[in-house]
Design a protein around this motif. Structure first.
Motif, PDB file in Angstrom:
ATOM      1  N   VAL A  14      26.393 -32.654  41.505  1.00  0.00           N
ATOM      2  CA  VAL A  14      27.761 -32.630  42.028  1.00  0.00           C
ATOM      3  C   VAL A  14      28.548 -31.411  41.518  1.00  0.00           C
ATOM      4  CG1 VAL A  14      29.991 -33.825  42.019  1.00  0.00           C
ATOM      5  CG2 VAL A  14      27.898 -35.100  42.445  1.00  0.00           C
ATOM      6  N   GLU A  15      28.400 -31.102  40.220  1.00  0.00           N
ATOM      7  CA  GLU A  15      29.159 -29.948  39.693  1.00  0.00           C
ATOM      8  C   GLU A  15      28.750 -28.662  40.421  1.00  0.00           C
ATOM      9  OE1 GLU A  15      26.801 -31.503  36.988  1.00  0.00           O
ATOM     10  OE2 GLU A  15      28.124 -33.073  37.786  1.00  0.00           O
ATOM     11  N   GLU A  16      27.421 -28.540  40.639  1.00  0.00           N
ATOM     12  CA  GLU A  16      26.906 -27.347  41.339  1.00  0.00           C
ATOM     13  C   GLU A  16      27.440 -27.289  42.774  1.00  0.00           C
ATOM     14  OE1 GLU A  16      24.631 -24.650  40.546  1.00  0.00           O
ATOM     15  OE2 GLU A  16      25.480 -25.270  38.630  1.00  0.00           O
ATOM     16  N   ILE A  17      27.447 -28.458  43.418  1.00  0.00           N
ATOM     17  CA  ILE A  17      27.937 -28.514  44.804  1.00  0.00           C
ATOM     18  C   ILE A  17      29.390 -28.047  44.844  1.00  0.00           C
ATOM     19  CG2 ILE A  17      28.474 -30.014  46.784  1.00  0.00           C
ATOM     20  CD1 ILE A  17      26.183 -31.840  45.901  1.00  0.00           C
ATOM     21  N   LEU A  18      30.211 -28.588  43.943  1.00  0.00           N
ATOM     22  CA  LEU A  18      31.640 -28.248  43.940  1.00  0.00           C
ATOM     23  C   LEU A  18      31.853 -26.764  43.670  1.00  0.00           C
ATOM     24  CD1 LEU A  18      33.046 -31.422  42.172  1.00  0.00           C
ATOM     25  CD2 LEU A  18      33.592 -30.662  44.498  1.00  0.00           C
ATOM     26  N   LYS A  19      31.034 -26.214  42.736  1.00  0.00           N
ATOM     27  CA  LYS A  19      31.155 -24.785  42.407  1.00  0.00           C
ATOM     28  C   LYS A  19      30.830 -23.933  43.649  1.00  0.00           C
ATOM     29  CE  LYS A  19      28.225 -22.543  39.687  1.00  0.00           C
ATOM     30  NZ  LYS A  19      27.384 -22.346  38.499  1.00  0.00           N
ATOM     31  N   ASN A  20      29.724 -24.289  44.318  1.00  0.00           N
ATOM     32  CA  ASN A  20      29.318 -23.542  45.519  1.00  0.00           C
ATOM     33  C   ASN A  20      30.314 -23.718  46.657  1.00  0.00           C
ATOM     34  OD1 ASN A  20      26.637 -22.107  45.265  1.00  0.00           O
ATOM     35  ND2 ASN A  20      26.090 -24.100  44.404  1.00  0.00           N
ATOM     36  N   LEU A  21      30.797 -24.957  46.812  1.00  0.00           N
ATOM     37  CA  LEU A  21      31.786 -25.209  47.872  1.00  0.00           C
ATOM     38  C   LEU A  21      33.038 -24.377  47.643  1.00  0.00           C
ATOM     39  CD1 LEU A  21      31.684 -29.073  48.523  1.00  0.00           C
ATOM     40  CD2 LEU A  21      31.105 -27.266  50.130  1.00  0.00           C
ATOM     41  N   HIS A  22      33.427 -24.276  46.356  1.00  0.00           N
ATOM     42  CA  HIS A  22      34.642 -23.522  46.028  1.00  0.00           C
ATOM     43  C   HIS A  22      34.481 -22.059  46.473  1.00  0.00           C
ATOM     44  CE1 HIS A  22      38.314 -22.447  43.954  1.00  0.00           C
ATOM     45  NE2 HIS A  22      37.664 -21.439  43.382  1.00  0.00           N
ATOM     46  N   SER A  23      33.354 -21.443  46.087  1.00  0.00           N
ATOM     47  CA  SER A  23      33.185 -20.018  46.435  1.00  0.00           C
ATOM     48  C   SER A  23      32.973 -19.844  47.941  1.00  0.00           C
ATOM     49  CB  SER A  23      32.015 -19.418  45.657  1.00  0.00           C
ATOM     50  OG  SER A  23      30.806 -19.982  46.110  1.00  0.00           O
ATOM     51  N   LEU A  24      32.341 -20.830  48.575  1.00  0.00           N
ATOM     52  CA  LEU A  24      32.032 -20.727  50.002  1.00  0.00           C
ATOM     53  C   LEU A  24      33.275 -20.918  50.874  1.00  0.00           C
ATOM     54  CD1 LEU A  24      29.581 -20.437  51.927  1.00  0.00           C
ATOM     55  CD2 LEU A  24      29.327 -22.913  51.851  1.00  0.00           C
ATOM     56  N   ILE A  25      34.095 -21.895  50.488  1.00  0.00           N
ATOM     57  CA  ILE A  25      35.198 -22.308  51.363  1.00  0.00           C
ATOM     58  C   ILE A  25      36.509 -21.570  51.062  1.00  0.00           C
ATOM     59  CG2 ILE A  25      36.692 -24.287  51.924  1.00  0.00           C
ATOM     60  CD1 ILE A  25      34.286 -26.074  51.734  1.00  0.00           C
ATOM     61  N   THR A  26      36.711 -21.171  49.796  1.00  0.00           N
ATOM     62  CA  THR A  26      38.013 -20.582  49.412  1.00  0.00           C
ATOM     63  C   THR A  26      38.483 -19.462  50.348  1.00  0.00           C
ATOM     64  OG1 THR A  26      37.646 -21.232  47.127  1.00  0.00           O
ATOM     65  CG2 THR A  26      39.317 -19.535  47.507  1.00  0.00           C
ATOM     66  N   PRO A  27      37.611 -18.487  50.701  1.00  0.00           N
ATOM     67  CA  PRO A  27      38.111 -17.422  51.600  1.00  0.00           C
ATOM     68  C   PRO A  27      38.638 -17.974  52.933  1.00  0.00           C
ATOM     69  CG  PRO A  27      35.922 -16.868  50.752  1.00  0.00           C
ATOM     70  CD  PRO A  27      36.201 -18.273  50.337  1.00  0.00           C
ATOM     71  N   TYR A  28      37.976 -19.019  53.433  1.00  0.00           N
ATOM     72  CA  TYR A  28      38.399 -19.588  54.722  1.00  0.00           C
ATOM     73  C   TYR A  28      39.705 -20.370  54.578  1.00  0.00           C
ATOM     74  CZ  TYR A  28      33.821 -18.223  56.397  1.00  0.00           C
ATOM     75  OH  TYR A  28      32.716 -17.485  56.745  1.00  0.00           O
ATOM     76  N   ILE A  29      39.850 -21.050  53.440  1.00  0.00           N
ATOM     77  CA  ILE A  29      41.088 -21.803  53.201  1.00  0.00           C
ATOM     78  C   ILE A  29      42.270 -20.831  53.110  1.00  0.00           C
ATOM     79  CG2 ILE A  29      42.297 -23.385  51.629  1.00  0.00           C
ATOM     80  CD1 ILE A  29      39.851 -24.577  53.210  1.00  0.00           C
ATOM     81  N   GLN A  30      42.045 -19.718  52.415  1.00  0.00           N
ATOM     82  CA  GLN A  30      43.117 -18.712  52.291  1.00  0.00           C
ATOM     83  C   GLN A  30      43.488 -18.150  53.672  1.00  0.00           C
ATOM     84  OE1 GLN A  30      41.225 -16.068  49.493  1.00  0.00           O
ATOM     85  NE2 GLN A  30      41.916 -17.233  47.694  1.00  0.00           N
ATOM     86  N   GLN A  31      42.465 -17.906  54.452  1.00  0.00           N
ATOM     87  CA  GLN A  31      42.692 -17.392  55.817  1.00  0.00           C
ATOM     88  C   GLN A  31      43.470 -18.418  56.650  1.00  0.00           C
ATOM     89  OE1 GLN A  31      38.977 -16.142  57.533  1.00  0.00           O
ATOM     90  NE2 GLN A  31      39.929 -15.368  59.374  1.00  0.00           N
ATOM     91  N   LEU A  32      43.084 -19.698  56.494  1.00  0.00           N
ATOM     92  CA  LEU A  32      43.733 -20.772  57.254  1.00  0.00           C
ATOM     93  C   LEU A  32      45.200 -20.917  56.830  1.00  0.00           C
ATOM     94  CD1 LEU A  32      42.955 -22.829  59.453  1.00  0.00           C
ATOM     95  CD2 LEU A  32      42.447 -24.483  57.654  1.00  0.00           C
ATOM     96  N   GLU A  33      45.465 -20.744  55.527  1.00  0.00           N
ATOM     97  CA  GLU A  33      46.857 -20.828  55.042  1.00  0.00           C
ATOM     98  C   GLU A  33      47.722 -19.756  55.710  1.00  0.00           C
ATOM     99  OE1 GLU A  33      46.092 -20.569  50.869  1.00  0.00           O
ATOM    100  OE2 GLU A  33      46.249 -22.753  50.562  1.00  0.00           O
ATOM    101  N   LYS A  34      47.163 -18.536  55.808  1.00  0.00           N
ATOM    102  CA  LYS A  34      47.880 -17.445  56.480  1.00  0.00           C
ATOM    103  C   LYS A  34      48.145 -17.795  57.935  1.00  0.00           C
ATOM    104  CE  LYS A  34      46.334 -13.347  54.205  1.00  0.00           C
ATOM    105  NZ  LYS A  34      45.266 -12.378  54.253  1.00  0.00           N
ATOM    106  N   LEU A  35      47.093 -18.263  58.607  1.00  0.00           N
ATOM    107  CA  LEU A  35      47.202 -18.582  60.040  1.00  0.00           C
ATOM    108  C   LEU A  35      48.203 -19.706  60.284  1.00  0.00           C
ATOM    109  CD1 LEU A  35      43.379 -18.455  60.865  1.00  0.00           C
ATOM    110  CD2 LEU A  35      45.084 -16.930  61.847  1.00  0.00           C
TER     111      LEU A  35
END
Length: 771
Positions: free
Chosen positions: A575-596
């Protein structure tokens, strides 16, 4: 009206005239005006309408005609056909069709020897009409008679009755046709008409032995270029009748004349005469495909049937690239299925004998098919049109299906043979092979491995070892290498030590936009099948995938597949590994979505929002740490202990929930954005099942607000998923019940205003009620 129909440039006037004329054709007055329109002083278009009106009245309104008028109607039609024998061809044909319809309705009771009478009437001397014209008119009438029978509206019991009468009447037709074909002075156009007439009659299931003389005459006509196409049609139609297999002796007699066409076939191939080679191939395939079982049964004639099989093999391997240099080889593929089925349907002893004879033939077939599947040179392929490339792609799929089928006959020996050839090809330094040859052999492997379980094959380890040695200089070869690795993903799951041999190739290919479909689909297969053996490679796979996603190398659908692949991959981590990978994978898209989400809605940012929401929902479709979808649970449960704590997907959804609400508030009246939001939760609910529970209260509240403001079908579909999974659990019953009541109330109010305007909501709501 006719003048308007044919000559008025105004399309509306034409349509009105056509409507009026169609009504006129079926009116009682049509009996009167039809004959008037056939006067010789009228133009052919008007005469044609008159003849068509007669045909419609006879074929559709037969019961309106008094029996005492049959004879006069018959006489009038004969008279007009004789008159038009030297006139307009289209009017003559229509009158012949009308007389044919009359004959079918009258026979056998009211006109017992209709066909014999027709022949007699036209053979009678009539000084007013040229003999050749009468002959052509008779042939036209005899040709349209069986055709009219096939399309007639006779009741079923009458159809059987009339068919048997017509089959008997061929005794009046065939001798005439034979005579006309054998006459030295018969011109080509008469012989052509005779062959068409024969072609028409054989479809009435006439015994094949009664057709023998005319079939032989048609074989002779194949030597005449003017008659070739019509003769091919006649022979193929005669051989292909379902009833023909009962006449084995006649079928055996047909093998020598078919084999006799081989020289003509070779000459046609050498001179590039595609029409002739195509026609001869059709004849050979018609005999082989329709009657392989009957001919295989004639054990004492096995050599002549084998010669026919070899002739068809020549047609399969006809030189040139399909579909540019030849269009014949594709006709033969079904024959090989049929022959194999027939051989494998024999009892074991007989089957063993035939296997001995035909296994070498099928090994030869594999070589021929792989040769035909080869791409042309890069230069030649560059000149092909997109349509030709697409036809070639479909042709290769057909070859792939045939190879997969042939595996049933040849078994593991086929894989060994392919492996040996590929090994020799890749290790022969003296004679470097073309990439086309390597690609075709790999394509053969891929065809079989995609559908046949090759887990027990002893050649796959060697193949996996050979793949990295392939010098990939070309997109088509690279694609096939990728698809072959993908086809072997289940084997890799059972032999994880070999993953590292091929995974670097796949990750390297991900960066090439030309290999988008093959590389992404292969990575997805590997991540799905081998996920429990991938943790050592996970960091590398995620890093490469993130890089290609950020560079926007792939089209939308491949980006979605890539996210599904990552979902499978992450499911096998802690689970810790999943969360770490999800964070790096999804963060750029979340930031983009916040802008949009802060921008004013417009078409371009709408597409970007839908893309990001799609990436998230595809990731959550396959990210399943509880392994609900695993088929072979016993081994995997040992590998993966049940995880404690909140589900990583739920953690991420809770973090982005407010952002999603913000997006919704601006885009609530856009069905596509709402659908994309609902899809994230719907995919997550379907994958997580009970693990989704922490999200239920806030999601129910958001859905209620959404649906109250602007009702949309996607919100009902998500409600249905929640009801299906959580309604029976007491802890979740209050929010689900409140949501259900709210959706029902809003929907019923909407229905009172008129459900016709919201068919999608009606459909989704009814499915919810049926849940």
């Amino acid at each position: 009206a006719l003048h308007q129909l044919y000559y008025d440039p105004n399309i509306e006037n034409k349509n009105l005239a056509q409507k009026w004329l169609m009504q006129a054709q079926v009116s009682p007055q049509a009996w009167h005006f039809s004959w008037l329109l056939l006067n010789m002083d009228k133009v052919p278009e008007i005469q044609y309408f008159g003849a068509s009106a007669l045909h419609i009245k006879i074929s559709r309104y037969w019961n309106d005609i008094p029996a005492d008028q049959y004879e006069s109607l018959k006489t009038q039609l004969f008279t007009h056909i004789t008159r038009f024998a030297s006139g307009s061809k289209i009017v003559l044909t229509r009158l012949c069709v009308a007389l044919a319809s009359l004959a079918l309705s009258m026979m056998p009771e009211a006109w017992p020897c209709a066909v014999a009478d027709m022949v007699r009437m036209f053979q009678a001397e009539d000084s007013n009409v040229d003999g050749r014209a009468r002959c052509l008119a008779l042939l036209e009438l005899l040709t349209v008679l069986p055709e009219e029978f096939q399309t007639s509206r006779l009741p079923q019991y009458r159809k059987g009755q009339v068919r048997s009468v017509l089959a008997q009447e061929c005794g009046s037709v065939f001798p005439l046709l034979e005579q006309l074909l054998q006459q030295q002075d018969s011109p080509g156009f008469i012989k052509q008409k005779v062959l068409k007439c024969f072609s028409s009659w054989v479809q009435l299931e006439i015994p094949l032995m009664d057709c023998e003389n005319l079939i032989q005459a048609a074989f002779t006509a194949l030597q005449d270029p003017e008659l070739f196409d019509t003769a091919v049609e006649a022979v193929v139609n005669a051989i292909s009748q379902p009833d023909a297999q009962r006449y084995v002796n006649t079928l055996l007699k047909l093998i020598p004349p078919v084999l006799g066409l081989q020289e003509q076939l070779r000459q046609a191939v050498q001179s590039g005469d595609m029409e002739t080679s195509h026609g001869i191939c059709r004849i050979a395939v018609a005999l082989g495909e329709n009657h392989s079982r009957a001919l295989l049964d004639q054990v004492e004639h096995w050599q002549s049937f084998l010669a026919l099989v070899n002739m068809i093999m020549f047609c399969t391997g006809i030189p040139g690239h399909y579909p540019v240099n030849e269009t014949t080889s594709s006709l033969t593929l079904t024959f090989w299925y049929t022959l194999q089925d027939d051989i494998l349907s024999f009892e074991p002893d007989k089957q063993a004998v035939y296997q001995q004879v035909y296994r070498p033939v099928y090994f030869q077939l594999v070589d021929v098919l792989l040769h035909k599947a080869q791409f042309p040179s890069d230069e030649e392929y560059g000149f092909w049109s997109s349509d030709e490339k697409e036809q070639f792609r479909i042709y290769r799929v057909d070859i792939s299906d045939t190879l997969m089928y042939v595996y049933e006959m040849l078994g593991a020996e086929l894989l060994s043979s392919l492996y040996d050839k590929l090994g020799r090809l890749l290790t022969n330094t003296e004679q470097p092979s073309t990439w086309q040859h390597t690609e075709a052999l790999l394509y053969g492997f891929q065809s079989i491995a995609e559908t046949i379980d090759v887990n027990y094959s002893d050649v796959v380890p060697g193949l996996i070892g050979l793949i990295p040695r392939i010098s990939i200089s070309n997109v088509q070869l690279a694609d096939t290498v990728m698809f072959t690795i993908g086809a072997l993903s289940e084997w890799l799951a059972d032999h994880p030590v070999m993953i590292n041999n091929v995974l670097p190739l796949v990750l390297q290919a991900l960066g090439n936009p030309e290999l988008s479909i093959s590389s992404v689909s292969t990575l997805k297969k590997i991540c799905r099948e081998c996920k429990y053996d991938l943790p050592p490679y996970a960091a590398n796979i995620v890093a490469v995938s993130q890089e290609v996603l950020m560079k926007q190398i792939h089209k939308t659908s491949q980006c979605m597949w890539l996210m599904q692949a990552l979902g499978f991959l992450l499911s096998a981590l802690q689970v810790e590994e999943i969360l770490k990978n999800l964070h790096s994978l999804i963060t750029p898209y979340i930031q983009q979505l916040e802008k949009l989400a802060d921008e004013t809605p417009n078409p371009s940012n709408k597409l970007a929002i839908i893309h990001i929401l799609g990436l998230l929902s595809n990731l959550f479709t396959t990210l399943d740490i509880s392994h609900h979808d695993d088929d072979h649970e016993s081994t995997e449960v040992k590998k993966m202990p049940v995880q404690q704590g909140p589900n990583p997907v739920v953690v991420v959804l809770q973090q982005v929930f407010q952002l999603i609400q913000k997006v919704l508030s601006k885009w609530l009246n856009d069905a596509q954005v709402v659908e994309s939001v609902c899809a994230i939760f719907e995919k997550s609910v379907k994958t997580l099942l009970d693990d989704f529970a922490p999200m239920v209260p806030q999601l129910c509240e958001m859905l209620g607000q959404m649906y109250s403001t602007i009702p949309q079908a996607s919100a009902i579909d998500l409600t249905r998923q929640l009801v299906h999974i959580f309604a029976h659990e007491p802890a979740h019953f209050p929010p689900i019940k409140a949501l259900f009541l709210l959706v029902t109330s809003v929907t019923l109010t909407l229905f009172q205003q008129g459900p016709r305007d919201h068919p999608d909501i009606v459909d989704s709501f009814m499915q919810l009620l049926a849940q």
